[in-house]
Motif scaffolding. Structure first.
Motif, short mmCIF file in Angstrom:
data_model
loop_
_atom_site.label_atom_id
_atom_site.label_comp_id
_atom_site.label_asym_id
_atom_site.label_seq_id
_atom_site.Cartn_x
_atom_site.Cartn_y
_atom_site.Cartn_z
N LEU A 88 -5.15 -10.32 -20.37
CA LEU A 88 -4.21 -11.02 -21.24
C LEU A 88 -3.36 -9.96 -21.92
O LEU A 88 -3.91 -8.99 -22.47
N GLY A 89 -2.04 -10.14 -21.89
CA GLY A 89 -1.20 -9.08 -22.44
C GLY A 89 0.06 -9.59 -23.12
O GLY A 89 0.50 -10.73 -22.92
N PHE A 90 0.62 -8.69 -23.92
CA PHE A 90 1.89 -8.92 -24.59
C PHE A 90 2.74 -7.67 -24.41
O PHE A 90 2.26 -6.55 -24.58
N ARG A 91 3.97 -7.85 -24.03
CA ARG A 91 4.88 -6.71 -23.92
C ARG A 91 6.25 -7.11 -24.42
O ARG A 91 6.65 -8.28 -24.33
N GLY A 92 6.96 -6.15 -24.94
CA GLY A 92 8.28 -6.43 -25.47
C GLY A 92 9.17 -5.22 -25.40
O GLY A 92 8.69 -4.08 -25.35
N VAL A 93 10.47 -5.45 -25.40
CA VAL A 93 11.44 -4.36 -25.34
C VAL A 93 12.63 -4.70 -26.23
O VAL A 93 13.03 -5.86 -26.35
N GLU A 94 13.17 -3.69 -26.88
CA GLU A 94 14.35 -3.84 -27.73
C GLU A 94 15.43 -2.87 -27.26
O GLU A 94 15.17 -1.67 -27.08
N ASP A 95 16.61 -3.40 -27.03
CA ASP A 95 17.76 -2.58 -26.65
C ASP A 95 18.33 -1.93 -27.90
O ASP A 95 18.80 -2.61 -28.81
N LEU A 96 18.29 -0.60 -27.94
CA LEU A 96 18.78 0.13 -29.11
C LEU A 96 20.23 0.54 -28.97
O LEU A 96 20.81 1.12 -29.90
N GLY A 97 20.82 0.29 -27.79
CA GLY A 97 22.19 0.69 -27.56
C GLY A 97 22.29 2.12 -27.05
O GLY A 97 21.36 2.93 -27.20
N GLY A 98 23.39 2.44 -26.43
CA GLY A 98 23.59 3.79 -25.93
C GLY A 98 22.63 4.19 -24.83
O GLY A 98 22.36 5.38 -24.64
N GLY A 99 22.08 3.20 -24.10
CA GLY A 99 21.13 3.50 -23.04
C GLY A 99 19.72 3.69 -23.51
O GLY A 99 18.82 3.94 -22.69
N LEU A 100 19.45 3.57 -24.82
CA LEU A 100 18.10 3.74 -25.37
C LEU A 100 17.41 2.38 -25.53
O LEU A 100 18.07 1.36 -25.79
N SER A 101 16.08 2.37 -25.41
CA SER A 101 15.29 1.17 -25.65
C SER A 101 13.94 1.56 -26.21
O SER A 101 13.42 2.65 -25.93
N ALA A 102 13.38 0.67 -27.00
CA ALA A 102 12.01 0.83 -27.52
C ALA A 102 11.17 -0.32 -26.97
O ALA A 102 11.68 -1.44 -26.80
N SER A 103 9.91 -0.06 -26.70
CA SER A 103 9.06 -1.11 -26.13
C SER A 103 7.61 -0.92 -26.55
O SER A 103 7.20 0.15 -26.99
N PHE A 104 6.83 -2.00 -26.39
CA PHE A 104 5.39 -1.93 -26.61
C PHE A 104 4.69 -2.67 -25.48
O PHE A 104 5.27 -3.51 -24.78
N TRP A 105 3.40 -2.36 -25.29
CA TRP A 105 2.60 -3.01 -24.25
C TRP A 105 1.16 -3.06 -24.74
O TRP A 105 0.54 -2.03 -24.96
N LEU A 106 0.63 -4.27 -24.93
CA LEU A 106 -0.75 -4.48 -25.34
C LEU A 106 -1.43 -5.34 -24.29
O LEU A 106 -1.04 -6.49 -24.06
N GLU A 107 -2.47 -4.80 -23.62
CA GLU A 107 -3.10 -5.49 -22.49
C GLU A 107 -4.62 -5.40 -22.60
O GLU A 107 -5.18 -4.31 -22.67
N ALA A 108 -5.27 -6.55 -22.61
CA ALA A 108 -6.73 -6.64 -22.80
C ALA A 108 -7.41 -7.13 -21.53
O ALA A 108 -6.96 -8.10 -20.92
N GLY A 109 -8.50 -6.48 -21.14
CA GLY A 109 -9.30 -6.94 -20.01
C GLY A 109 -10.21 -8.09 -20.42
O GLY A 109 -10.71 -8.13 -21.55
N LEU A 110 -10.43 -9.04 -19.49
CA LEU A 110 -11.21 -10.23 -19.78
C LEU A 110 -12.33 -10.43 -18.76
O LEU A 110 -12.15 -10.17 -17.57
N ASN A 111 -13.47 -10.89 -19.24
CA ASN A 111 -14.52 -11.44 -18.38
C ASN A 111 -14.41 -12.95 -18.48
O ASN A 111 -15.06 -13.58 -19.32
N ASN A 112 -13.56 -13.55 -17.66
CA ASN A 112 -13.31 -14.98 -17.82
C ASN A 112 -14.48 -15.84 -17.36
O ASN A 112 -14.52 -17.04 -17.65
N ASP A 113 -15.48 -15.25 -16.69
CA ASP A 113 -16.66 -16.02 -16.31
C ASP A 113 -17.55 -16.32 -17.51
O ASP A 113 -18.30 -17.30 -17.49
N ASP A 114 -17.50 -15.49 -18.57
CA ASP A 114 -18.32 -15.76 -19.75
C ASP A 114 -17.53 -15.67 -21.06
O ASP A 114 -18.09 -15.87 -22.13
#
Length: 371
Positions: A57-83
């Motif tokens: 399960l994850g969340f990611r995002g990006v922001e355009d800062l202009g001038g060819g620059l961007s900032a981003s984040f990535w949060l991703e969690a592993g799951l045992n969906n059987d339990d």
């Protein structure tokens, strides 16, 4: 009219901001019926997860800062969906992949990736927990993506509790080359154990390491070389890793291969003392499209050269994936592994092990849905 104009102006600004910044929720839920048989050892039948793709399960995002620059984040969690439990992480690269103390007690951790980045025409600087460069070849050039009973054999397949940071590293600073270099790509990473400089037992650098990966992908060809070194305290010694992987897309099939080498001063062996050891492995595999599906096949070996033994395991895996849609697939895989020289590897971790020199076999039948 003035109030209406003001509202329109606010909406316009909000729309511009939305166009410059976005957040995405994504994930995979993969359930597998699995049976493992270990000659001279335990066997198990179970509903588990991640037979085709790692559940997450994850969340990611990006922001355009202009001038060819961007900032981003990535949060991703592993799951045992059987339990319903989450997967463990580590904070110092010294106990990678440790299991939760109690089932369900671990909670959800962003163990797979938790990074923030700044990118531009010059490339990307990435900070946080991320895949190590030396791991990428082991998954990209494996028909099974290093997942399920068919996954390629590695150091950890033969040596329980392999004492080095393998797939991911915490406290990392990474740099990735830009994507406009005519097919050339690469990354470097430095990660810290974050121990005190006066730590007892010479452990100040324990869990600190550096890795790099450089490759070329153009047309049907993709090839990459990776190197890594992780410092270890005491008798474990430093671990040096090197691997090279390649893929050739023939249209009717994608051929894959990889060669790996792991060198360490010592390695912890389950039930035995620490012994000087080097390990070497290789894999040959292919992905063959068949209608709405794909046949997966691989043959791999890992040889662990201990001071007092020469352990070897070989695995043959055959599988099929049928895509019901772009997001949903059913799959099955069968794998058989043979041990020699005292090895007791199994086709997958967490399912017991055979007696020394015994065989291990297993199959997955599963359903994967991504979103």
């Amino acid at each position: 009219m003035k109030k209406t104009a003001t509202l329109l102006a606010v909406w316009a600004v909000a729309g511009t901001a939305a166009a410059q910044s976005s957040v995405t929720l994504f994930g995979v839920v993969d359930a597998t019926l699995q049976h493992i048989s270990n000659a001279g050892g335990a066997s198990v039948s179970r509903l588990t997860n991640s037979g085709f793709s790692n559940s997450r399960l994850g969340f990611r995002g990006v922001e355009d800062l202009g001038g060819g620059l961007s900032a981003s984040f990535w949060l991703e969690a592993g799951l045992n969906n059987d339990d319903g439990t989450g997967l463990a992480t580590n904070s110092n690269n010294q106990a990678s992949g440790a299991a939760p103390a109690a089932a369900g007690g671990q909670g959800l951790t962003f163990n797979r990736r938790s990074t923030v980045s700044l990118a531009g025409p010059w490339g990307e600087v990435r900070l946080g927990r991320d895949y190590t460069p030396q791991f990428w070849n082991l998954t990209i050039f494996d028909p099974y993506g290093n997942v399920g009973v068919g996954a390629t054999l590695t150091f950890g397949s033969i040596v329980t509790g392999a004492p080095f940071t393998a797939a991911r590293a915490s406290n990392s600073i990474g740099y990735l080359l830009p994507g406009n270099l005519g097919g050339f790509y690469g990354q470097v990473m430095h990660y810290r154990g974050e121990n005190a400089s006066n730590a007892a037992g010479g452990t100040a650098s324990d869990g600190t390491g550096t890795g790099a990966r450089f490759g070329y992908a153009s047309g049907p060809v993709n090839v990459a070389l990776a190197l890594g070194r992780t410092q270890r305290a005491g008798a474990l010694g430093d671990i040096r890793q090197a691997n090279i992987g390649a893929q050739w897309d023939l249209g009717v099939a994608r051929l894959m291969g990889q060669v790996t080498s792991d060198k360490g001063s010592a390695s912890a062996v389950a039930g035995g003392p620490a012994l000087a050891a080097d390990g070497h492995g290789w894999l040959l595999g292919a992905l063959v499209p068949v209608g709405a599906g794909e046949v997966r096949v691989s043959y791999s070996q890992y040889r662990q050269e201990f001071a007092a033994a020469d352990n070897r395991a070989r695995k043959l895996a055959l599988g099929y994936v049928h895509h019901l849609s772009k997001r949903t697939a059913v799959y099955t895989t069968y794998a058989r592994l043979n041990n020699r020289g005292g090895a007791f590897a199994t086709v997958t971790q967490g399912a017991g092990s055979p007696a020394a020199n015994g065989s291990s076999s297993g199959f997955d039948v599963g359903l994967r849905h991504s979103f």
